[in-house]
Design a protein around this motif. Structure first.
Motif, PDB file in Angstrom:
ATOM      1  N   GLU A 422     -21.106  -6.399 -15.632  1.00 10.01           N
ATOM      2  CA  GLU A 422     -21.649  -5.282 -14.568  1.00 10.01           C
ATOM      3  C   GLU A 422     -21.027  -5.464 -12.965  1.00 10.01           C
ATOM      4  N   ASN A 423     -20.545  -6.520 -12.725  1.00 10.18           N
ATOM      5  CA  ASN A 423     -19.840  -6.750 -11.550  1.00 10.18           C
ATOM      6  C   ASN A 423     -18.445  -7.181 -11.552  1.00 10.18           C
ATOM      7  N   GLY A 424     -18.124  -6.874 -12.589  1.00  2.00           N
ATOM      8  CA  GLY A 424     -16.323  -7.026 -12.884  1.00  2.00           C
ATOM      9  C   GLY A 424     -15.398  -6.589 -12.083  1.00  2.00           C
ATOM     10  N   ALA A 454     -17.710 -15.424   1.912  1.00  2.56           N
ATOM     11  CA  ALA A 454     -18.908 -16.231   1.854  1.00  2.56           C
ATOM     12  C   ALA A 454     -19.837 -16.073   3.369  1.00  2.56           C
ATOM     13  N   MET A 455     -19.081 -15.923   4.131  1.00  3.79           N
ATOM     14  CA  MET A 455     -19.928 -15.630   5.618  1.00  3.79           C
ATOM     15  C   MET A 455     -20.321 -14.369   5.569  1.00  3.79           C
ATOM     16  N   ARG A 525     -21.022 -11.570  -6.461  1.00  6.44           N
ATOM     17  CA  ARG A 525     -19.696 -11.192  -6.041  1.00  6.44           C
ATOM     18  C   ARG A 525     -18.919 -12.255  -5.578  1.00  6.44           C
ATOM     19  N   ILE A 526     -19.455 -13.227  -4.868  1.00  7.40           N
ATOM     20  CA  ILE A 526     -18.844 -14.429  -4.250  1.00  7.40           C
ATOM     21  C   ILE A 526     -18.245 -15.162  -5.557  1.00  7.40           C
ATOM     22  N   THR A 527     -18.816 -15.223  -6.595  1.00  9.62           N
ATOM     23  CA  THR A 527     -17.994 -15.699  -8.044  1.00  9.62           C
ATOM     24  C   THR A 527     -17.072 -14.663  -8.424  1.00  9.62           C
TER      25      THR A 527
END
Length: 807
Positions: A422-424, A454-455, A525-527
């Motif tokens: 889904e977030n690919g 990340a921030m 999203r970070i991953t």
């Protein structure tokens, strides 16, 4: 307005325009009419497009960004529609989507004519189209989805245009004029400080004034860079400027010409130690004050796009006769007096017009063009040569860049879809906006993007938590964050890559509505971003593992090569045409390498060492400082040689003796630079060090007890004769000035020419003197750098140089 506040205000204005553009996108995608929102199914990419275009942009830059969006959409939409129609959306698996992204990215990256911004946008559109086909399956519209991607991208471009129009049009031409005024004020302040330092009666007062002038020079350099950056945007606002001469269309050209003599004045004072200046008297002080006022007038005229020669010519000519009077009484045989002569030479260039440094080169081009051209090649030969040239370019940098884009995006999409279908999108989009042509600092850029993402994500989550019940007010919290990231964009630690990642990370969380929990989306999203950056780094390492430290050393070698080319152009001097035709191009190349080297050193200072040898930042900064001084002195040296070669012939004085001395000095500098260049060649260095080590062991066995000393003791003492030769160069040129000054001339014009020759000869002695001094400093730092990089070996630089020259 204080010129030191100008960059701060520019950053603040850029932040507010970015907020306005993102607000337009957010309001349109969240609260716009239903038919419009059905077309904008990819609001995330609208934000990405907006940030790519609007950051530090003007109205002209936004127009150019719209053109890039149009080019990218044409490149992506037609091929993607065709592939979806031929294959069928339901047949797109993870592997097939990654393959389609890889092939499309290769074709997008290959053309040299496409701008990098257009390529980035096209990469992002490609990722969205094919990853969307995997996620939606048979529901994907062959025509509908590509059109939705294009309209979402167009919204970002349209919002950027609107943001540049409020509260008034943010025109590049207006910003350039404003920045030119800031620079004129800055240059005038520096000039006043330098003249006061030259006239100072106390050494401490002079040093304080010089230090203050250096602070102004840093701000002036930033202002000149800002003018250069906004020039392309000004051409988009006023396309007819493209048909004008560069000096008329680009005000930065004229200001850059005036910057060169001011840099020379600062360099003259930094090398002078015996304050107060020996030749200073009331008459000279009065002439300097009048010249200072006339130069301030020229600076003001330059900012108004008035040619330099439009200044008050009658007063300038009258002051010139007064200005030449000091040459009759200030001749000395002390080489320390060369610095004041060079200071006055730079003042004369500023007052009479700095374009005289380069006008001879333009005249040579005119003469060259008027000569009959040699018979060219036939048409088939021209076509064949152009094809060979294209194939060579295609087989090197462009092909490597296209393959890197293809592999990075293909792998990022593949592993991103495997991890989270889904977030690919995000693994591929992270890579899509990361590409930079040429070699760049891989770890630094990836680190900045990871930290920025990340921030931004954490900030978005915190804002969503604070305004949990009032979701409509979340978007207002973007204002302080975008202001913060606009300053982060110009920081050394994060730069443009980290700032863009930070603002997009917060935008994508705060700009969503009824689409899952923010924390879950942020973690996903970070991953996905980490997956994309890992793929990006792996591909970069496979092609060339380019750490900033490695790039700095490579660029240092290229800079030495460019410096050697500049010396060779002077050494091959036989006529005015020959030196003028090549020198400007070589100098531009050298300045370009110096700028790139400075950036790599700054990045390497912040880069993690991992298991590598730590980067010796102090040594590289000293090398950069010496090379920069040499780059500043070279244009003056060429100008002086051109003038003196003609003036000596006109007065009937022998030029050959001075010319031979100049050639010997330049040849020495060329050989020294070439030898140091070989020291940076890894293969030659390893072989030579191994041979020297074997020879050193043999010497120690045979003669160690007899000599009672180490061979490396000669390194420091061998530089003594060269230091003495520098003083001899200065005295030699001052003796030549005595010969010229003692020659009597009845003609007033020739007497004026003689006074100029005295000034130019002394200034030439200063330039060659300092070129050799900086070459010695470079040699010391290279020796130290080699010992730092080879701690287990005994490095004797002079033995190493002789071995490298023999190799």
């Amino acid at each position: 307005m204080d010129t030191s506040q100008a960059p701060w205000l520019l950053n603040l204005g850029s932040a507010f325009r970015t907020v306005l553009a993102c607000t337009i996108v957010g309001c349109t995608t969240l609260y716009g009419p239903e038919p419009v929102r059905r077309l904008l199914t990819f609001p995330s990419f609208s934000y990405v497009t907006t940030i790519l275009i609007v950051s530090d942009a003007t109205f002209g830059d936004a127009l150019r960004g719209c053109w890039h969006v149009l080019c990218a959409s044409i490149q992506v939409m037609l091929p993607s529609m065709l592939s979806l129609w031929l294959i069928g959306p339901s047949r797109f698996s993870r592997g097939l989507a990654a393959l389609a992204v890889a092939l499309s990215s290769f074709l997008i990256a290959l053309p040299d004519s496409t701008h990098l911004m257009a390529k980035r946008i096209a990469f992002g559109q490609t990722v969205i189209v094919y990853v969307g086909a995997v996620i939606q399956g048979a529901e994907t519209g062959v025509i509908k989805d590509p059109i939705h991607v294009a309209t979402s991208t167009a919204l970002g471009a349209f919002a950027s245009i609107l943001a540049m129009l409020f509260p008034y049009p943010h025109l590049a031409s207006r910003e350039v004029r404003k920045t030119c005024r800031f620079y004129a004020e800055n240059a005038s302040n520096r000039l006043n400080l330098l003249v006061e330092a030259f006239c100072a009666q106390d050494k401490m007062a002079a040093l304080d004034l010089i230090t203050e002038a250096r602070l102004f020079s840093k701000t002036g350099a930033k202002l000149l860079r800002s003018i250069k950056d906004k020039h392309e945007g000004m051409l988009w606002e006023k396309p007819w400027f493209r048909f004008l001469k560069p000096k008329r269309s680009d005000p930065g050209e004229k200001l850059q010409e005036m910057e060169m003599p001011i840099q020379g004045m600062e360099l003259a004072l930094t090398t002078y130690t015996s304050f107060p200046v020996r030749m200073m008297d009331e008459e000279l002080q009065g002439v300097l004050q009048i010249s200072k006022k006339q130069i301030a007038l020229k600076l003001e005229q330059a900012t108004c796009s008035v040619p330099f020669d439009a200044a008050t010519a009658p007063e300038s000519k009258g002051e010139y006769m007064d200005r030449s009077s000091w040459t009759q009484k200030a001749i000395s045989t002390t080489h320390e007096d060369l610095s004041p002569f060079f200071f006055l030479y730079c003042m004369e260039l500023l007052q009479d017009g700095p374009e005289c440094i380069v006008k001879n080169g333009e005249g040579a081009k005119i003469e060259e063009s008027s000569q009959p051209k040699k018979q060219g090649k036939s048409r088939p030969e021209k076509i064949w040569c152009s094809l060979l040239s294209f194939s060579k370019r295609l087989s090197s940098e462009k092909l490597v860049f296209a393959i890197k884009c293809s592999l990075s995006l293909g792998l990022a999409v593949l592993f991103g879809l495997i991890y989270n279908k889904e977030n690919g999108y995000w693994s591929g989009l992270t890579v899509a906006i990361s590409f930079v042509t040429g070699r760049h600092a891989t770890f630094t850029m990836a680190n900045a993007r990871a930290q920025g993402t990340a921030m931004g994500s954490v900030y978005g989550i915190l804002c969503c938590f604070i305004f949990k019940k009032i979701t409509d007010l979340r978007f207002l919290l973007l204002l302080p964050w975008i202001i913060f990231t606009s300053f982060l964009r110009h920081s050394r630690m994060y730069g443009q890559a980290g700032a863009i990642a930070a603002v997009i990370g917060a935008l994508l969380i705060l700009g969503r509505k009824n689409d899952g929990t923010p924390s879950k989306f942020a973690i996903a999203r970070i991953t996905e971003t980490s997956i994309g950056l890992i793929c990006f780094i792996i591909v970069e390492i496979l092609f060339h593992p380019a750490r900033s430290a490695t790039l700095a050393k490579i660029e240092l070698s290229r800079t030495f090569g460019a410096l050697q080319d500049c010396f060779q152009v002077i050494g091959l001097y036989t006529s005015q045409k020959e030196i003028s035709r090549e020198s400007r191009e070589k100098q531009k190349k050298l300045k370009s390498h110096v700028s790139v080297l400075e950036n790599f050193i700054a990045e390497a200072e912040l880069e993690p060492n991992f298991w590598f040898l730590p980067f010796h930042c102090g040594c590289y900064k000293k090398l950069l400082r010496s090379i920069y001084k040499m780059a500043v002195l070279l244009p003056f040296t060429i100008h002086q040689i051109e003038f003196l070669s003609q003036a000596f012939q006109r007065l009937g004085i022998t030029w050959e003796e001075i010319r031979e001395q100049i050639n010997n000095d330049i040849e020495h500098l060329t050989d020294k630079t070439g030898s140091l260049l070989k020291c940076l060649d890894e293969d030659l260095l390893v072989k030579s060090l191994a041979k020297l080590e074997n020879e050193s062991q043999m010497k120690n066995v045979c003669h160690g007890l007899e000599l009672g000393k180490s061979p490396n003791e000669n390194v420091s003492t061998s530089l003594g004769p060269e230091q003495n030769s520098i003083a001899e160069i200065g005295r030699s040129f001052l003796q030549h000035t005595m010969v010229v000054a003692n020659k009597t001339e009845d003609n007033e014009v020739e007497e004026k020419l003689k006074s100029q020759m005295v000034l130019f000869l002394s200034s030439l002695g200063f330039c060659i003197n300092n070129l050799k001094r900086e070459a010695i400093e470079i040699e010391k730092e290279i020796a130290y750098l080699l010992k730092w990089e080879n701690p287990a070996r005994h490095v004797n630089l002079h033995e190493l140089l002789s071995k490298l020259n023999a190799t």
